[in-house]
Design a protein around this motif. Structure first.
Motif, mmCIF file in Angstrom:
data_model
loop_
_atom_site.group_PDB
_atom_site.id
_atom_site.type_symbol
_atom_site.label_atom_id
_atom_site.label_comp_id
_atom_site.label_asym_id
_atom_site.label_seq_id
_atom_site.Cartn_x
_atom_site.Cartn_y
_atom_site.Cartn_z
ATOM 1 N N GLN A 165 51.043 56.099 -37.290
ATOM 2 C CA GLN A 165 50.470 56.235 -35.940
ATOM 3 C C GLN A 165 50.379 57.705 -35.556
ATOM 4 O O GLN A 165 51.142 58.524 -36.066
ATOM 5 C CB GLN A 165 51.415 55.604 -34.925
ATOM 6 C CG GLN A 165 51.327 54.118 -34.786
ATOM 7 C CD GLN A 165 52.500 53.638 -33.935
ATOM 8 O OE1 GLN A 165 53.483 53.154 -34.463
ATOM 9 N NE2 GLN A 165 52.394 53.797 -32.623
ATOM 10 N N ASP A 198 58.681 54.077 -26.709
ATOM 11 C CA ASP A 198 57.861 53.017 -27.316
ATOM 12 C C ASP A 198 57.412 53.433 -28.716
ATOM 13 O O ASP A 198 57.430 52.630 -29.644
ATOM 14 C CB ASP A 198 56.612 52.736 -26.460
ATOM 15 C CG ASP A 198 56.989 52.103 -25.143
ATOM 16 O OD1 ASP A 198 58.142 51.629 -25.023
ATOM 17 O OD2 ASP A 198 56.138 52.094 -24.226
ATOM 18 N N TYR A 199 57.009 54.695 -28.835
ATOM 19 C CA TYR A 199 56.560 55.187 -30.151
ATOM 20 C C TYR A 199 57.689 55.097 -31.182
ATOM 21 O O TYR A 199 57.501 54.557 -32.270
ATOM 22 C CB TYR A 199 56.045 56.631 -30.035
ATOM 23 C CG TYR A 199 55.913 57.306 -31.378
ATOM 24 C CD1 TYR A 199 54.812 57.074 -32.198
ATOM 25 C CD2 TYR A 199 56.933 58.146 -31.847
ATOM 26 C CE1 TYR A 199 54.723 57.658 -33.460
ATOM 27 C CE2 TYR A 199 56.853 58.732 -33.088
ATOM 28 C CZ TYR A 199 55.747 58.490 -33.891
ATOM 29 O OH TYR A 199 55.673 59.066 -35.142
ATOM 30 N N TYR A 200 58.883 55.605 -30.827
ATOM 31 C CA TYR A 200 60.019 55.593 -31.770
ATOM 32 C C TYR A 200 60.387 54.159 -32.155
ATOM 33 O O TYR A 200 60.750 53.882 -33.295
ATOM 34 C CB TYR A 200 61.258 56.252 -31.144
ATOM 35 C CG TYR A 200 61.215 57.758 -31.026
ATOM 36 C CD1 TYR A 200 60.792 58.562 -32.083
ATOM 37 C CD2 TYR A 200 61.628 58.392 -29.846
ATOM 38 C CE1 TYR A 200 60.773 59.954 -31.965
ATOM 39 C CE2 TYR A 200 61.617 59.781 -29.728
ATOM 40 C CZ TYR A 200 61.185 60.551 -30.786
ATOM 41 O OH TYR A 200 61.162 61.918 -30.670
ATOM 42 N N ALA A 201 60.295 53.243 -31.173
ATOM 43 C CA ALA A 201 60.726 51.860 -31.418
ATOM 44 C C ALA A 201 59.710 51.082 -32.249
ATOM 45 O O ALA A 201 60.078 50.122 -32.931
ATOM 46 C CB ALA A 201 60.969 51.157 -30.096
ATOM 47 N N SER A 202 58.453 51.506 -32.211
ATOM 48 C CA SER A 202 57.416 50.663 -32.832
ATOM 49 C C SER A 202 56.764 51.294 -34.056
ATOM 50 O O SER A 202 55.938 50.674 -34.711
ATOM 51 C CB SER A 202 56.329 50.357 -31.805
ATOM 52 O OG SER A 202 55.662 51.559 -31.476
ATOM 53 N N ARG A 203 57.128 52.552 -34.386
ATOM 54 C CA ARG A 203 56.411 53.198 -35.489
ATOM 55 C C ARG A 203 56.749 52.533 -36.822
ATOM 56 O O ARG A 203 57.767 51.832 -36.947
ATOM 57 C CB ARG A 203 56.683 54.697 -35.530
ATOM 58 C CG ARG A 203 58.104 55.072 -35.835
ATOM 59 C CD ARG A 203 58.240 56.582 -35.746
ATOM 60 N NE ARG A 203 59.600 57.023 -35.953
ATOM 61 C CZ ARG A 203 59.992 58.289 -35.847
ATOM 62 N NH1 ARG A 203 59.125 59.230 -35.548
ATOM 63 N NH2 ARG A 203 61.250 58.613 -36.051
ATOM 64 N N SER A 204 55.884 52.785 -37.825
ATOM 65 C CA SER A 204 55.980 52.019 -39.074
ATOM 66 C C SER A 204 57.231 52.359 -39.889
ATOM 67 O O SER A 204 57.718 51.528 -40.647
ATOM 68 C CB SER A 204 54.709 52.224 -39.906
ATOM 69 O OG SER A 204 54.334 53.576 -39.877
ATOM 70 N N GLN A 207 62.212 53.760 -37.471
ATOM 71 C CA GLN A 207 62.272 53.303 -36.072
ATOM 72 C C GLN A 207 63.633 53.641 -35.477
ATOM 73 O O GLN A 207 64.637 53.596 -36.174
ATOM 74 C CB GLN A 207 62.059 51.788 -36.010
ATOM 75 C CG GLN A 207 60.626 51.394 -36.269
ATOM 76 C CD GLN A 207 60.418 49.892 -36.223
ATOM 77 O OE1 GLN A 207 61.348 49.128 -36.035
ATOM 78 N NE2 GLN A 207 59.173 49.496 -36.404
ATOM 79 N N GLN A 209 65.970 53.941 -31.383
ATOM 80 C CA GLN A 209 66.024 53.870 -29.928
ATOM 81 C C GLN A 209 66.341 55.274 -29.436
ATOM 82 O O GLN A 209 67.480 55.717 -29.549
ATOM 83 C CB GLN A 209 67.142 52.904 -29.491
ATOM 84 C CG GLN A 209 66.745 51.442 -29.480
ATOM 85 C CD GLN A 209 65.508 51.176 -28.616
ATOM 86 O OE1 GLN A 209 65.348 51.761 -27.549
ATOM 87 N NE2 GLN A 209 64.622 50.324 -29.112
#
Ligand SMILES: Cc1cc2nc3c(=O)[nH]c(=O)nc-3n(C[C@H](O)[C@H](O)[C@H](O)COP(=O)(O)O)c2cc1C
Length: 240
Positions: A165, A198-204, A207, A209
């Motif tokens: 992303q 959100d980016y850190y939690a959802s990246r490929s 991941q 928090q």
């Protein structure tokens, strides 16, 4: 929107590459793009070491803090601040000023970014490797850098084998100031932190928090490669 702007806005670092080599003509274009960059006072204070020796690549990957893409990328370019040329032309030049190191670092950054953008516009990808400065002296020795020439960072290039992303950036209203410096509005940082969370939690991959402000303040609470001053001084740079 121009194709150039589209390339710039779709940037994301690539850390996984296919085994495919970069076409030599494309590589030449990438390097020519770098050479076309602006240069402070036309000093042209950059040397690029292209590392093709696989043993050296392996060692550099370790020295950079175990970053495997340094070894697996099709190309690995090491950008160096280089006043050795000027010193060779005339040994009376004064290379010791901090100002000259800043000039060298800026020249290197601009040239490298031209190379990366040029590569990205060709469908290639890459990532910078500041990790080389973890072991600046060892890298320097491995690449046989002369006096007045100092390692700054590396650049991995190759055919992407991942599609990460795009990482959100601080918004223009935080970065941009008009006519004078404007105080930081922390609510803008809060909204950015939410975006980054959100980016850190959802990246490929990788991941986690976390929020941006926590990441960067943690980083800045520690030491930042304190050996670099001694390294640069040893190379005849940043002494006054
Ligand atoms: C000078 C410089 C040095 C960097 N060094 C490293 C590095 O050693 N390892 C790495 O994985 N990424 C490195 N990066 C990449 C950054 O982590 C990355 O650009 C940043 O997280 C933003 O992500 P993006 O490039 O995908 O947008 C470096 C970037 C710059 C500009």
């Amino acid at each position: 929107m121009t194709p150039t702007i589209e390339t710039i806005l779709s940037h994301r670092s690539i850390r996984k590459f296919t085994e495919q080599a970069i076409d030599p003509e494309q590589l030449d274009t990438i390097i020519q793009s770098g050479l076309a960059a602006s240069s402070s006072s036309m000093l042209q204070v950059v040397s690029i070491i292209r590392v093709t020796d696989l043993d050296k690549r392996k060692t550099l990957a370790k020295l950079a803090g175990n970053q495997p893409y340094v070894e697996s990328a099709a190309e690995f370019l090491v950008f160096c601040i280089d006043y050795h040329r000027h010193f060779t032309i005339n040994p009376n030049v004064n290379t010791e000023y901090t100002e000259l190191t800043i000039i060298g670092a800026v020249d290197c950054g601009i040239m490298a970014q031209n190379c990366l953008l040029s590569a990205e516009s060709l469908g290639l990808g890459g990532v910078y490797i500041g990790g080389l400065r973890n072991s600046a002296s060892e890298v320097d020795e491995l690449l046989e850098l002369p006096q007045h020439c100092a390692v700054l960072f590396g650049l991995c290039l190759g055919h992407p084998d991942q599609d990460p992303q795009i990482k959100p950036r601080l918004p223009a209203k935080v970065i941009m100031h008009e006519n004078s410096y404007q105080a930081l509005d922390l609510s803008n940082i809060e909204s950015y932190d939410k975006k980054m969370q959100d980016y850190y939690a959802s990246r490929s991959s990788n991941q986690k928090q976390s929020i941006w402000s926590q990441e960067v303040t943690n980083k800045l609470a520690g030491e930042s490669r304190p050996h670099i001053k001694g390294y640069l001084n040893h190379k005849g740079l940043t002494k006054r």
